[in-house]
Design a protein around this motif. Structure first.
Motif, PDB file in Angstrom:
ATOM      1  N   HIS A 193     111.000  57.588  16.379  1.00  0.00           N
ATOM      2  CA  HIS A 193     109.898  56.614  16.273  1.00  0.00           C
ATOM      3  C   HIS A 193     110.414  55.171  16.192  1.00  0.00           C
ATOM      4  O   HIS A 193     109.759  54.317  15.610  1.00  0.00           O
ATOM      5  CB  HIS A 193     109.007  56.926  15.065  1.00  0.00           C
ATOM      6  N   TRP A 217     110.326  52.583  18.328  1.00  0.00           N
ATOM      7  CA  TRP A 217     109.695  52.275  19.605  1.00  0.00           C
ATOM      8  C   TRP A 217     110.270  51.034  20.266  1.00  0.00           C
ATOM      9  O   TRP A 217     110.324  50.965  21.507  1.00  0.00           O
ATOM     10  CB  TRP A 217     108.193  52.138  19.411  1.00  0.00           C
ATOM     11  N   ASP A 232     104.800  50.188  20.133  1.00  0.00           N
ATOM     12  CA  ASP A 232     104.283  51.443  19.581  1.00  0.00           C
ATOM     13  C   ASP A 232     104.503  52.557  20.599  1.00  0.00           C
ATOM     14  O   ASP A 232     105.092  52.346  21.669  1.00  0.00           O
ATOM     15  CB  ASP A 232     102.806  51.314  19.208  1.00  0.00           C
ATOM     16  N   GLN A 233     104.043  53.744  20.249  1.00  0.00           N
ATOM     17  CA  GLN A 233     104.252  54.895  21.126  1.00  0.00           C
ATOM     18  C   GLN A 233     103.590  54.696  22.478  1.00  0.00           C
ATOM     19  O   GLN A 233     104.154  55.055  23.517  1.00  0.00           O
ATOM     20  CB  GLN A 233     103.715  56.157  20.448  1.00  0.00           C
TER      21      GLN A 233
END
Length: 229
Positions: free
Chosen positions: A132, A134, A199-200
């Motif tokens: 995570h 990113w 972010d993702q």
């Protein structure tokens, strides 16, 4: 001579011989007192230099807070409210802009001094995405895109190339993906130099572009064909 008269005479003699007033000049007396008071025995319990500095610091902070509380509407309670408002604004800006990256921006080069293959950049991007991270995932995926285009001879390897330059150059043989290339370059610049937080969703967009470009057929002009040969 009576006993009383003898006693009075003795007192007069003692006063004359032993109670002569001493007139000491001021300067020598001051120096003598200073010398006496400089002896260690008078300073055993004095605070050290650090303690004196801390005492002065706390006194200054106390005076500052006292002045601020007097000037703030509502006194001390108003000062506390103002401090909480400032902290809330800073937290909101931090959340909106993301964690600042103290990157020394000597140049906007896409790659560093340790060249890697497109496959290596993709593997690094996936590892960052799994954790995570990113920002790093977006950076590595953009590098994978440009390195892959260089390996396919759609871009000529050029040290110091920026993400925007790579997107503009790659958009010519791949016009159907030009807009997405520019968007990916902007995302790279935002997280690398603009202090933004990815972010993702941002990573998945760059990843999808990379996958599409791997099977995309370039539109080669005569000039581009000559550069690729």
């Amino acid at each position: 001579m009576s006993v009383a008269g003898g006693a009075t005479a003795a007192k007069l003699l003692i006063r004359a011989s032993g109670d002569i007033p001493v007139d000491t000049p001021r300067a020598p007396a001051r120096e003598a007192a200073k010398h006496e008071l400089s002896k260690p025995m008078y300073h055993e319990n004095d605070p050290n230099l650090l303690q004196r500095g801390l005492d002065r610091l706390w006194d200054w902070i106390g005076d500052l807070l006292s002045t601020a509380s007097g000037a703030a509407p509502g006194g001390p309670v108003g000062l506390v409210v103002l401090v909480l408002v400032v902290i809330s604004l800073v937290a909101a800006l931090w959340w909106r802009l993301g964690t600042p990256h103290h990157t020394v921006r000597s140049a906007d080069a896409l790659f560093d001094n340790s060249p890697r293959s497109a496959a290596e950049h993709r593997a690094a991007a996936e590892a960052h995405a799994a954790a995570h991270h990113w920002n790093e995932a977006v950076q590595e995926r953009m590098r994978a895109i440009v390195r892959s285009l260089e390996e396919r001879a759609l871009l000529a390897p050029r040290p110091g190339r920026t993400a925007d330059e790579a997107a503009a150059e790659a958009g010519r043989p791949l016009p159907a993906h030009a807009e997405r290339l520019h968007a990916a370059a902007r995302e790279f610049d935002d997280v690398t130099y603009g202090g933004r937080t990815a972010d993702q969703q941002a990573y998945l967009a760059v990843r999808a572009l990379d996958l599409d470009l791997q099977v995309a057929k370039p539109f080669l002009t005569t000039a581009a064909q000559g550069a690729a040969e």
